[in-house]
Design an enzyme around this catalytic site. Structure first.
Site, PDB file in Angstrom:
ATOM      1  N   ASP A 163     -37.499 -50.794   2.295  1.00 14.34           N
ATOM      2  CA  ASP A 163     -35.761 -50.725   1.666  1.00 14.34           C
ATOM      3  C   ASP A 163     -35.109 -50.574   2.886  1.00 14.34           C
ATOM      4  O   ASP A 163     -35.659 -50.675   3.965  1.00 14.34           O
ATOM      5  CB  ASP A 163     -35.561 -49.566   0.878  1.00 14.34           C
ATOM      6  CG  ASP A 163     -34.857 -49.846  -0.006  1.00 14.34           C
ATOM      7  OD1 ASP A 163     -32.970 -50.823   0.459  1.00 14.34           O
ATOM      8  OD2 ASP A 163     -35.131 -50.195  -1.415  1.00 14.34           O
ATOM      9  N   HIS A 193     -31.901 -55.539   0.085  1.00 15.53           N
ATOM     10  CA  HIS A 193     -32.760 -54.321   0.841  1.00 15.53           C
ATOM     11  C   HIS A 193     -33.573 -54.424   1.736  1.00 15.53           C
ATOM     12  O   HIS A 193     -34.980 -53.664   1.942  1.00 15.53           O
ATOM     13  CB  HIS A 193     -34.062 -53.235  -0.803  1.00 15.53           C
ATOM     14  CG  HIS A 193     -32.356 -53.544  -2.133  1.00 15.53           C
ATOM     15  ND1 HIS A 193     -32.104 -52.089  -1.422  1.00 15.53           N
ATOM     16  CD2 HIS A 193     -32.379 -53.591  -3.057  1.00 15.53           C
ATOM     17  CE1 HIS A 193     -31.297 -52.333  -2.573  1.00 15.53           C
ATOM     18  NE2 HIS A 193     -31.402 -52.591  -3.235  1.00 15.53           N
ATOM     19  N   ASP A 226     -33.605 -57.067  -6.353  1.00 16.18           N
ATOM     20  CA  ASP A 226     -32.537 -56.307  -7.087  1.00 16.18           C
ATOM     21  C   ASP A 226     -31.510 -56.419  -5.627  1.00 16.18           C
ATOM     22  O   ASP A 226     -31.851 -56.681  -4.863  1.00 16.18           O
ATOM     23  CB  ASP A 226     -33.272 -55.245  -7.522  1.00 16.18           C
ATOM     24  CG  ASP A 226     -33.303 -54.149  -6.396  1.00 16.18           C
ATOM     25  OD1 ASP A 226     -34.134 -54.348  -6.027  1.00 16.18           O
ATOM     26  OD2 ASP A 226     -32.997 -53.103  -6.306  1.00 16.18           O
ATOM     27  N   GLU A 227     -30.414 -56.737  -6.479  1.00 15.22           N
ATOM     28  CA  GLU A 227     -28.980 -56.092  -5.403  1.00 15.22           C
ATOM     29  C   GLU A 227     -29.292 -57.009  -4.312  1.00 15.22           C
ATOM     30  O   GLU A 227     -29.174 -56.441  -3.145  1.00 15.22           O
ATOM     31  CB  GLU A 227     -29.596 -54.223  -5.306  1.00 15.22           C
ATOM     32  CG  GLU A 227     -28.928 -54.069  -6.568  1.00 15.22           C
ATOM     33  CD  GLU A 227     -29.133 -52.020  -6.520  1.00 15.22           C
ATOM     34  OE1 GLU A 227     -28.638 -51.404  -7.192  1.00 15.22           O
ATOM     35  OE2 GLU A 227     -30.100 -52.019  -5.200  1.00 15.22           O
ATOM     36  N   TRP A 275     -33.545 -53.191 -15.657  1.00 15.34           N
ATOM     37  CA  TRP A 275     -33.057 -51.807 -15.498  1.00 15.34           C
ATOM     38  C   TRP A 275     -32.113 -52.458 -16.004  1.00 15.34           C
ATOM     39  O   TRP A 275     -31.448 -50.384 -15.860  1.00 15.34           O
ATOM     40  CB  TRP A 275     -33.688 -51.944 -13.975  1.00 15.34           C
ATOM     41  CG  TRP A 275     -32.914 -52.604 -12.876  1.00 15.34           C
ATOM     42  CD1 TRP A 275     -33.272 -54.135 -12.043  1.00 15.34           C
ATOM     43  CD2 TRP A 275     -31.858 -52.315 -12.124  1.00 15.34           C
ATOM     44  NE1 TRP A 275     -32.425 -53.929 -11.264  1.00 15.34           N
ATOM     45  CE2 TRP A 275     -31.458 -52.679 -11.178  1.00 15.34           C
ATOM     46  CE3 TRP A 275     -31.057 -50.601 -11.566  1.00 15.34           C
ATOM     47  CZ2 TRP A 275     -30.057 -53.525 -10.940  1.00 15.34           C
ATOM     48  CZ3 TRP A 275     -29.887 -50.335 -11.009  1.00 15.34           C
ATOM     49  CH2 TRP A 275     -29.476 -51.895 -10.055  1.00 15.34           C
ATOM     50  N   TYR A 285     -34.582 -43.791 -15.921  1.00 11.66           N
ATOM     51  CA  TYR A 285     -34.071 -43.355 -14.339  1.00 11.66           C
ATOM     52  C   TYR A 285     -34.456 -41.741 -14.320  1.00 11.66           C
ATOM     53  O   TYR A 285     -32.998 -40.900 -14.612  1.00 11.66           O
ATOM     54  CB  TYR A 285     -32.988 -43.902 -14.217  1.00 11.66           C
ATOM     55  CG  TYR A 285     -32.870 -45.730 -13.430  1.00 11.66           C
ATOM     56  CD1 TYR A 285     -33.611 -46.134 -13.917  1.00 11.66           C
ATOM     57  CD2 TYR A 285     -32.258 -45.841 -11.983  1.00 11.66           C
ATOM     58  CE1 TYR A 285     -33.990 -47.086 -13.551  1.00 11.66           C
ATOM     59  CE2 TYR A 285     -32.567 -47.129 -12.013  1.00 11.66           C
ATOM     60  CZ  TYR A 285     -33.382 -47.922 -12.498  1.00 11.66           C
ATOM     61  OH  TYR A 285     -33.449 -48.852 -11.850  1.00 11.66           O
ATOM     62  N   ASP A 305     -34.068 -40.019 -11.787  1.00  6.66           N
ATOM     63  CA  ASP A 305     -32.509 -39.589 -10.552  1.00  6.66           C
ATOM     64  C   ASP A 305     -31.870 -39.504 -11.608  1.00  6.66           C
ATOM     65  O   ASP A 305     -30.554 -38.549 -10.540  1.00  6.66           O
ATOM     66  CB  ASP A 305     -32.907 -40.701  -9.581  1.00  6.66           C
ATOM     67  CG  ASP A 305     -32.431 -41.781  -9.681  1.00  6.66           C
ATOM     68  OD1 ASP A 305     -32.434 -42.771 -11.580  1.00  6.66           O
ATOM     69  OD2 ASP A 305     -31.698 -43.218  -9.351  1.00  6.66           O
TER      70      ASP A 305
HETATM   71  C1  ACM Z   1     -32.651 -50.704  -8.786  1.00  7.45           C
HETATM   72  O1  ACM Z   1     -32.057 -49.769  -9.584  1.00  7.45           O
HETATM   73  N1  ACM Z   1     -32.096 -51.143  -7.596  1.00  7.45           N
HETATM   74  C2  ACM Z   1     -33.620 -51.221  -9.309  1.00  7.45           C
END
Ligand code: ACM
Length: 486
Positions: free
Chosen positions: A150, A223, A285-286, A352, A377, A379
């Site tokens: 990442d 990432h 992602d992102e 997600w 999730y 977290d």
């Molecule tokens: C993610 O939570 N960016 C997959």
């Protein structure tokens, strides 16, 4: 027992483990029998069942390789399964069953049951990965999705590109407090670490013995900051960013040039040699498209390939990697952004951002792993009252909410629902600095998820789960959140 078996038929009488003098088994069951024998300190012999033996037999009666039949009688235990995993899970149930005699017939509801673990935002010592594999196996969870690369670090040795770990495995310092807080301070402490290929191979073998598959994740095209800090030539600006010391979404992404594809394929070639998993996670992602919009090279690649926009360019990159992985006999899996700009052939989607991506993908005939932020999730905070908990990223996912999760969305037909392979916990570690903290966020929520994924809804009950949970946690000896009933 946790997860609770799907069918338990109680019998008269009690069985006493101390009386069980032998483990007997047929030849095909020997490997699993020896593991159980070692655990119980009982000798193993290939022979028919005898009085007071725990007998393991592998034969082809069950369709599901993870299914088992466990007969606990006062004068012996009989275990039948069609796969080694089934024998293994029967052994776990036996050790949880206490002294009650019963006939237990059991099989998992879902094939993909597990947890993700981010070892980038905070590096986790190798010993913890072993412990985490053990904890997964004890809950009949069969997948560990390791988030290895990442913006804040690159955590896997790649022999052809040593700078990935020489440079990319280390950041200068780490953000203190929440990313969104006003006070932007850093701890001034270098942080990092990585796993050698030998270490990972040994972990993979250990996990496989416990029927846990390790799915590696190598993030692309976004990432990618730590990789680009080490090899800026594979970026768009050709300038090296610093390995990120804070959290969020970063603009430095891989360029879509042929040299980058060669690099990514070289990296993946080494990854495939370490991880036998049929699934390889490529992130996806992102990925902010600013650098591609501003890069003349990226724009010319976009035009050469007759692509409409940068979303399609992302699909093009993901599609090239998909073709590469397919040519090596593996399946590509990615976060649901891989749907944007067109889903590539045969890709599996991890949904997600809610369940929407998973629903679209399943309706289009793609396999899906449901990982919505709303329910899995880990977290997130565990109660409505974050002030009483250590700092977390946000959200609120209580134990009861996890237990209530239904991985197959009501919008899907029965046939479409079969594309839902299962689900897993997400343990992003921005705000989990060490293994004890990871455990505290994972447990007991992972216990609840294990039952959601293993046991059919009609055999589950939250109040009953809570009753079983307390003695279960005591035996597990794991750091866990204590205030889960509030
Ligand atoms: C993610 O939570 N960016 C997959």
């Amino acid at each position: 027992m946790l997860p609770i078996p799907n069918s338990i038929q109680p019998l008269e009488g009690e069985f006493r483990l101390e009386k069980m003098t032998f483990i007997t088994c047929n030849q095909d069951a020997l490997f699993e029998a020896e593991k159980l024998g070692k655990q119980l300190g009982i000798p193993v012999q290939v022979s028919p069942a005898v009085t007071n033996s725990i007998h393991l037999e592998l034969h082809s009666a069950f369709e599901n390789q993870e299914a088992y039949r466990l007969e606990i009688h006062s004068d012996g235990v009989r275990i039948f399964a069609s796969g080694a995993a089934g024998l293994f899970y029967a052994g776990i149930t036996l050790l949880q069953a206490g002294s009650s005699c019963a006939i237990i017939e059991d099989a998992p509801r879902f094939a993909w049951r597990g947890s993700h673990l981010d070892v980038v935002r905070h590096f986790m010592p190798l010993e913890f990965l072993y412990r985490f594999v053990d904890l997964l196996a004890l809950h009949k969870l069969n997948t560990l999705h390791l988030h290895l690369t990442d913006d804040q670090g690159w955590r896997l040795e790649i022999k052809q590109y040593p700078r990935l770990t020489e440079i990319g495995a280390w950041r200068q310092q780490t953000r203190v407090g929440h990313e969104l807080s006003e006070n932007k301070t850093f701890d001034g402490q270098p942080h990092g670490g990585f796993y050698t290929q030998t270490q990972m191979r040994e972990l993979v073998a250990y996990a496989l013995e416990r029927h846990v598959r390790i799915v590696p994740e190598i993030e692309m095209p976004g990432h990618a900051t730590a990789a680009l800090a080490a090899y800026p030539e594979f970026g768009n600006t050709k300038k090296a960013p610093e390995v990120a010391p804070n959290w969020g979404v970063f603009e430095s992404i891989f360029s879509p040039e042929e040299t980058t594809f060669a690099f990514l394929e070289d990296v993946l070639t080494e990854v495939l040699e370490i991880f036998p998993s049929p699934y390889i996670h490529i992130g996806g992602d992102e990925c902010p498209k600013k650098e591609w919009q501003e890069s003349a090279v990226a724009q010319s690649i976009l035009k050469q390939n007759h692509l409409e926009d940068e979303e399609e360019l992302q699909s093009y990159v993901v599609g090239r990697i998909n073709t590469f992985l397919k040519s090596k006999g593996r399946k590509m899996i990615g976060w649901d952004e891989i749907l944007e700009g067109g889903l590539v052939d045969g890709a599996t989607v991890m949904s997600w951002r809610g369940e929407e991506g998973g629903i679209i993908a399943a309706k289009a005939g793609h396999d899906v792993v449901m990982t919505p932020g709303t329910h899995v999730y880990f977290d997130h905070y565990q109660t409505e009252n974050p002030d009483l908990e250590p700092l977390a990223i946000g959200g609120c996912t209580t134990l009861e909410k996890v237990y209530s999760y239904e991985p197959i969305p009501a919008e899907l037909t029965e046939l479409e629902g079969q594309h839902v392979l299962g689900s897993q916990a997400q343990l992003w570690t921005e705000y989990m600095p060490n293994p004890a903290h990871v455990e505290r966020m994972a447990f007991p929520r992972l216990c609840a998820l294990s039952e959601v994924l293993w046991t059919k809804p009609e055999s589950r009950d939250y109040m009953d789960f809570l009753k079983r949970l307390e003695p279960h946690l005591e035996k597990l000896n794991v750091n866990h959140f204590k205030n889960f009933k509030s």
